[in-house]
Design an enzyme around this catalytic site. Structure first.
Site, PDB file in Angstrom:
ATOM      1  N   PHE A 153      47.961  12.022  14.566  1.00  0.00           N
ATOM      2  CA  PHE A 153      47.664  13.263  15.284  1.00  0.00           C
ATOM      3  C   PHE A 153      48.637  13.407  16.442  1.00  0.00           C
ATOM      4  O   PHE A 153      48.764  12.497  17.261  1.00  0.00           O
ATOM      5  CB  PHE A 153      46.226  13.288  15.817  1.00  0.00           C
ATOM      6  CG  PHE A 153      45.895  14.613  16.457  1.00  0.00           C
ATOM      7  CD1 PHE A 153      45.477  15.689  15.678  1.00  0.00           C
ATOM      8  CD2 PHE A 153      46.059  14.804  17.822  1.00  0.00           C
ATOM      9  CE1 PHE A 153      45.216  16.929  16.258  1.00  0.00           C
ATOM     10  CE2 PHE A 153      45.799  16.044  18.406  1.00  0.00           C
ATOM     11  CZ  PHE A 153      45.375  17.098  17.615  1.00  0.00           C
ATOM     12  N   ASP A 244      53.874   8.081  20.409  1.00  0.00           N
ATOM     13  CA  ASP A 244      52.922   9.017  20.984  1.00  0.00           C
ATOM     14  C   ASP A 244      51.830   8.196  21.667  1.00  0.00           C
ATOM     15  O   ASP A 244      50.925   7.674  21.033  1.00  0.00           O
ATOM     16  CB  ASP A 244      52.345   9.904  19.875  1.00  0.00           C
ATOM     17  CG  ASP A 244      51.339  10.918  20.416  1.00  0.00           C
ATOM     18  OD1 ASP A 244      50.859  10.739  21.550  1.00  0.00           O
ATOM     19  OD2 ASP A 244      51.030  11.870  19.672  1.00  0.00           O
ATOM     20  N   LYS A 273      46.737  12.830  28.169  1.00  0.00           N
ATOM     21  CA  LYS A 273      45.294  12.605  28.376  1.00  0.00           C
ATOM     22  C   LYS A 273      44.918  11.870  29.673  1.00  0.00           C
ATOM     23  O   LYS A 273      44.507  12.502  30.620  1.00  0.00           O
ATOM     24  CB  LYS A 273      44.718  11.885  27.168  1.00  0.00           C
ATOM     25  CG  LYS A 273      44.600  12.804  25.945  1.00  0.00           C
ATOM     26  CD  LYS A 273      43.665  12.254  24.895  1.00  0.00           C
ATOM     27  CE  LYS A 273      43.317  13.279  23.842  1.00  0.00           C
ATOM     28  NZ  LYS A 273      44.285  13.421  22.762  1.00  0.00           N
TER      29      LYS A 273
END
Ligand SMILES: *Cc1c(COP(=O)(O)O)cnc(C)c1O
Length: 423
Positions: A153, A244, A273
Site C-alpha cells: 500500500f 515506504d 503518519k
C-alpha cells in the site's frame, strides 16, 4: 470499560449522536469511507471518549499517527506556541523549523537530505518522481520501471495507487500510470527472475519500492534475507532501493526506521503518519547521491511549514527524550505474547500474530466465519478501538506511550469481544 462524565463541552456543537445528525453528515460529506457508527469527541493519552461519555482504549491512534497519544502536553504546547509565533509562510523563504526538523531526521537516519510535504501519498509521489529523474539522467533509462510488491500500500493519488499492488484499489481508475510492475513480497527468486526478464526488453528496472513491514496489506514483516538480497541486486544493477516507511517510521517498529531491523540502508525513504503525532506532515528523504531535484522541479505549498515542522520536531524530540523506543519494544512483546495466548484459546478462528514493535496484526484462520471487521465492531462495543488491515487481519497500532496496564486492558477487552462472537 468505565464511563465518565465530560468535564468540558465539545468544541463542535454537533456530537453526531442522533440518526438525523448522521443523515445530515452523509448528505454533505462524500461517501468515500465505510465508517463505524462511532463519534469520538475527546481524547487523553491512549483513551478517547464518545458523545455519550463512553471510554475507549485507542489502539488505532488515528491509524498509527498519534504517536504521543491525545492531548499530550508537549503537543499542546508546541501547537500553541508555533501558532502564536508563525504558522505558514511558503517555501519562498527560509523556515528555521524546517531546517531543524531536517537536521533531526538526518541525524537519526541514513539520509542526507529531506523534502517536506503533507501526507504519505505525497511523499511517495515525490520518491517516484525522484526515481524517474534519476533513471533518465543518471541511469540513462528511457522507459523506467519501478517494481512494487503484491499486497503493498502506497497511497491514493494516481501514481501511488498504481504503485499499490492490490487490484481492488485500481478498479474504475484506468488508465493507470505506466511504469510499474508487481512482484511477490519476500520472494527472492521471483525478484531475480523479474529483473533479468524486464531488462531484456525496451524497458528497464530503475527502482524497487517496498514497505519494511506491509501495513495496510495485512501486517507482513519483511524478511531480513530478502531485503539484503534486494539491496545486493540494486547495487549490482544501479536500481534505487526505495522504502515506504510511512507506517513503519518514527519509532513504530521499536527502532526509528523499519529498515534498521533488516540490516540494510535504502537510497530513498518516505515518512508521514507518525511523524507529526497526528498533525499532517510527510517527508521524502534520500542519500546525497540521489539528491538531484533542481529548483522548480518539485514543490508543495504547505510542505514543511513552520507549524507542521515545529510540532513534528517536538514529537520526535519527545520520543527520544522519554526513551519511547524501549517502551515500543517492551509493550510490543507484551502485546504479541498476550495475543498469542488469545490465539491458543481459539485455534479454529485465529491463526497467529505477526508484527514488529507496536505494529501488530492478529491473523484470522482461513475458513473461519469471523472477519476483521466483525472483530473490530465487537471490540468497539467492549471499549477497544482496533483497525482491520484487510479482511483477515486485525491491526493494533496504539500510541507509542502506551502503558503495561493499557496493553493488559486491551487484551482483556479483546477477549471480551471474542467471547461475544465465538460461542
Ligand atoms: C498510510 C500509508 C500511505 C498513505 O499515506 P496518506 O497520508 O494517507 O497519503 C502510504 N504508504 C503506507 C505504507 C501507508 O501506511
Amino acid at each position: 470499560m468505565s464511563t465518565e462524565t465530560l468535564p468540558h463541552p465539545p468544541l463542535v456543537e454537533n456530537p453526531m449522536a442522533s440518526h438525523e445528525q448522521v443523515a445530515a453528515f452523509d448528505q454533505t460529506v462524500m461517501g468515500t469511507y465505510a465508517r463505524f457508527p462511532l463519534t469520538l469527541i475527546r481524547g487523553q493519552g491512549c483513551r478517547v471518549w464518545d458523545a455519550a461519555g463512553k471510554e475507549y482504549l485507542d489502539f488505532v491512534a488515528g491509524i498509527a499517527t498519534c504517536t504521543l497519544g491525545h492531548a499530550h502536553p508537549v503537543m499542546v504546547e508546541a501547537v500553541t506556541r508555533q501558532m502564536q509565533k508563525l504558522h505558514h509562510v511558503s517555501n519562498l523563504y527560509y523556515i528555521p523549523e524546517q531546517g531543524a526538523l531536517a537536521r533531526w531526521l538526518v541525524d537519526h537516519s541514513c539520509a542526507d537530505r529531506v523534502f517536506f510535504c503533507n501526507s504519505g501519498a505525497e511523499a511517495n509521489e515525490a520518491a517516484i518522481k525522484l526515481a524517474r529523474k534519476y533513471a533518465h539522467t543518471v541511469l540513462n533509462i528511457d522507459h523506467p520501471i519501478i517494481l512494487t510488491a503484491h499486497s503493498s500500500f502506497h497511497g491514493r493519488t494516481l501514481a501511488t495507487v498504481t504503485a499499490t499492488g492490490q487490484p481492488k484499489y485500481h478498479q474504475h481508475f484506468s488508465p493507470l500510470v505506466p511504469g510499474f510492475h508487481y512482484i511477490p513480497y519476500n520472494d527472492a527468486d521471483a525478484l531475480r527472475r523479474t529483473v533479468v526478464e524486464l531488462n531484456q526488453g525496451q524497458q528497464r528496472t530503475a527502482a524497487i519500492l517496498l514497505e519494511p513491514v506491509q501495513g495496510e496489506g495485512g501486517v507482513r514483516p519483511g524478511d531480513r534475507d530478502y531485503f539484503q538480497l534486494v539491496r545486493q541486486i540494486c547495487d549490482e544493477t544501479g536500481m534505487l532501493f526505495i522504502l515506504d516507511e510511512v507506517q513503519t517510521g518514527v519509532g513504530r517498529t521499536g527502532k526509528w526506521w523499519g529498515y534498521e531491523h533488516l540490516g540494510i540502508e535504502p537510497d530513498i525513504f518516505t515518512s508521514a503518519k507518525g511523524l507529526g503525532g497526528g498533525v499532517p506532515i510527510g517527508a521524502m528523504l534520500c542519500k546525497s547521491t540521489c539528491d538531484i531535484f533542481e529548483p522548480g522541479e518539485h514543490a508543495s505549498t504547505y510542505g514543511g511549514n513552520p507549524f507542521a515542522c515545529g510540532v513534528a520536531l517536538a514529537v520526535c524530540q519527545t520520543l527520544e527524550r522519554e526513551n519511547l523506543l524501549a517502551n515500543v519494544e517492551a509493550r510490543g512483546q507484551q502485546l504479541r505474547s498476550g495475543l498469542e495466548q488469545v490465539v491458543q484459546r481459539y485455534p479454529k478462528h485465529l491463526a497467529g500474530v505477526r508484527g514488529r514493535g507496536l505494529l501488530n496484526g492478529l491473523v484470522l484462520q482461513e475458513g473461519s466465519d469471523l472477519t476483521a471487521a466483525a472483530i473490530t465492531k465487537a471490540a468497539i462495543a467492549a471499549g477497544l478501538l482496533v483497525v482491520p488491515a484487510g479482511p483477515q487481519v486485525v491491526r493494533f497500532v496504539p500510541p507509542l506511550i502506551v502503558s503495561e496496564a493499557e496493553v493488559a486492558a486491551a487484551i482483556a477487552a479483546l477477549e471480551q469481544a471474542l467471547a461475544t462472537l465465538i460461542t
